[in-house]
Design a protein around this motif. Sequence first.
Motif, PDB file in Angstrom:
ATOM      1  N   LEU A   1       0.820  -1.209   0.000  1.00 29.56           N
ATOM      2  CA  LEU A   1       0.000   0.000   0.000  1.00 29.56           C
ATOM      3  C   LEU A   1       0.856   1.263   0.000  1.00 29.56           C
ATOM      4  O   LEU A   1       0.495   2.264  -0.619  1.00 29.56           O
ATOM      5  N   LEU A   2       1.988   1.208   0.677  1.00 25.91           N
ATOM      6  CA  LEU A   2       2.875   2.372   0.725  1.00 25.91           C
ATOM      7  C   LEU A   2       3.493   2.664  -0.637  1.00 25.91           C
ATOM      8  O   LEU A   2       3.952   3.779  -0.888  1.00 25.91           O
ATOM      9  N   GLN A   3       3.478   1.664  -1.518  1.00 25.15           N
ATOM     10  CA  GLN A   3       4.060   1.835  -2.849  1.00 25.15           C
ATOM     11  C   GLN A   3       3.045   2.323  -3.883  1.00 25.15           C
ATOM     12  O   GLN A   3       3.432   2.772  -4.965  1.00 25.15           O
ATOM     13  N   LEU A   4       1.754   2.228  -3.563  1.00 29.93           N
ATOM     14  CA  LEU A   4       0.726   2.636  -4.509  1.00 29.93           C
ATOM     15  C   LEU A   4       0.613   4.163  -4.564  1.00 29.93           C
ATOM     16  O   LEU A   4       0.957   4.867  -3.623  1.00 29.93           O
ATOM     17  N   ASP A   5       0.063   4.647  -5.660  1.00 33.89           N
ATOM     18  CA  ASP A   5      -0.042   6.086  -5.899  1.00 33.89           C
ATOM     19  C   ASP A   5      -1.311   6.644  -5.254  1.00 33.89           C
ATOM     20  O   ASP A   5      -2.173   7.221  -5.916  1.00 33.89           O
ATOM     21  N   LEU A   6      -1.393   6.487  -3.939  1.00 31.56           N
ATOM     22  CA  LEU A   6      -2.560   6.955  -3.203  1.00 31.56           C
ATOM     23  C   LEU A   6      -2.442   8.441  -2.899  1.00 31.56           C
ATOM     24  O   LEU A   6      -1.355   9.010  -2.895  1.00 31.56           O
ATOM     25  N   ASP A   7      -3.584   9.068  -2.610  1.00 30.03           N
ATOM     26  CA  ASP A   7      -3.631  10.521  -2.437  1.00 30.03           C
ATOM     27  C   ASP A   7      -3.578  10.959  -0.982  1.00 30.03           C
ATOM     28  O   ASP A   7      -3.672  12.159  -0.695  1.00 30.03           O
ATOM     29  N   GLY A   8      -3.438  10.028  -0.076  1.00 29.49           N
ATOM     30  CA  GLY A   8      -3.328  10.359   1.337  1.00 29.49           C
ATOM     31  C   GLY A   8      -3.270   9.093   2.164  1.00 29.49           C
ATOM     32  O   GLY A   8      -3.812   8.054   1.762  1.00 29.49           O
ATOM     33  N   TYR A   9      -2.591   9.182   3.303  1.00 31.26           N
ATOM     34  CA  TYR A   9      -2.445   8.039   4.209  1.00 31.26           C
ATOM     35  C   TYR A   9      -2.875   8.465   5.602  1.00 31.26           C
ATOM     36  O   TYR A   9      -2.427   9.496   6.122  1.00 31.26           O
ATOM     37  N   PHE A  10      -3.734   7.648   6.209  1.00 29.23           N
ATOM     38  CA  PHE A  10      -4.259   7.939   7.536  1.00 29.23           C
ATOM     39  C   PHE A  10      -4.086   6.686   8.392  1.00 29.23           C
ATOM     40  O   PHE A  10      -4.737   5.666   8.153  1.00 29.23           O
ATOM     41  N   PHE A  11      -3.206   6.784   9.375  1.00 31.72           N
ATOM     42  CA  PHE A  11      -2.768   5.611  10.138  1.00 31.72           C
ATOM     43  C   PHE A  11      -3.148   5.752  11.605  1.00 31.72           C
ATOM     44  O   PHE A  11      -3.052   6.834  12.184  1.00 31.72           O
TER      45      PHE A  11
END
Length: 454
Positions: free
Chosen positions: A192-202
């Motif tokens: 998931l950290l490698q995908l081109d996502l638009d934001g991360y909420f942990f």
Amino acid sequence: MKIINPATEEVLRDVPEDNRDTLKKKFDALRSAQRQWYEQQLCKRIQIIKKFSDLLGENVESLSSVLTSEVGKPLQQSRNEIKGAQSRIQWLTDNAEKYLSDEIMTCDRGMEERIAYEALGVVCNISAWNYPYLVGINVFVPALLAGNAVMYKPSEQSTLTALEIEKLLKQTGIPENIFQVAVGERAVGEFLLQLDLDGYFFTGSYQTGKYIYEKVAPKMVPCQCEMGGKDPLYIADDIVDVKAVAVATADGAFYNNGQSCCAVERIYVNENVYERYIEEFVKEVVSWKIGSPVQNGIYIGPLSRKEQVAILEHQVQDAVSKGATALTGGKKLNNKGFFFQPTVLVNVNHGMNVMKDESFGPVIGIMKVKDDNEAIELMKDTEYGLTASVYSADRKRAENILREIDTGTGYWNCCDRVSAALPWSGRKHSGFGVTLSHAGLRAFTKPKGYHLKS
């Protein structure tokens, strides 16, 4: 991936894990569907999330049973979590239109200045196991309300609950592929950290949050981390009902087996009320029933994670070897499952791990202090900054103390609570960013300023 019942150590279910290819397909599906979801009217998105809340209520018994089976919390506490999730959703949906709609800031001499709150796009929610409904809803509900698509990565300890959430969302009429569950352990998180996502909420531990933040920083996308705590509580010498305070603060330390980000993790008591407080606190703790979480009246069930048992054993052994006394508990129960006795340690100090490192379990250290100033210095002696609590008959006294403590939340005569109307945020090693409140709704947007001249 085997889902284990922490009360019996039996395998509940084998669940297929995602891999790089399946995650990419899920991500592509989210990306293709997101714009259509965002372009729906906000009122339509609100209606869908309200329907999700209704379904939680209609299915509370079956959902509670699944939650208890995989995380081990007593059934009544599972019901409480789901009902609390409904309450939280109500505030978010009641206020979404107010805080997510365009705002006209000025309109003068033919110039209109307006703020639009646009969706981030496809966001990743890496969530926690201790309160999968509440912690998840802090993120994916406002994210969906704002028009985002969500890749939801539950903890492996709460995967079955995540699949129930996905099933209910699909029953609301939400468009296909707006919410996807990423199933698996650490390797799935890495993908998931490698995908081109638009934001991360942990939500999770400091160590994992720091790792995620460093990995996604080059992407220049929003990243929020709600991490651990070592939340302090101070009992001033002017409290009136010592027993009631002891009962309330024991619950603040041990509810959900102490497996809460904002659980009370260390207590400082003014020397003038110390002996009476300790007596009532221990009396409350030893009155609780420990056992199978599906039995009525159980307050302490198993820990959710087997690894936590060894951490708690080490903290207790370290404290006792340095002079602490366990007034009750201190050991793993010998029966099957990940059970640990609720433990009250006194004669503690800050040279002991239990007063410095996160416990995240049913262990509390209680320390005598001579006055407010000593309490303040000890409360400040931490790398964490999530919550702090003061019990006192004097509101001004309590607020003056809380202003000295660098935390995102302060409590007077209460503890271990979260309100959807207030921002939930940490400081220092407890994290950064905000969920809940109007700020939490807007955390899943990117504001755009419009200068419109007629």
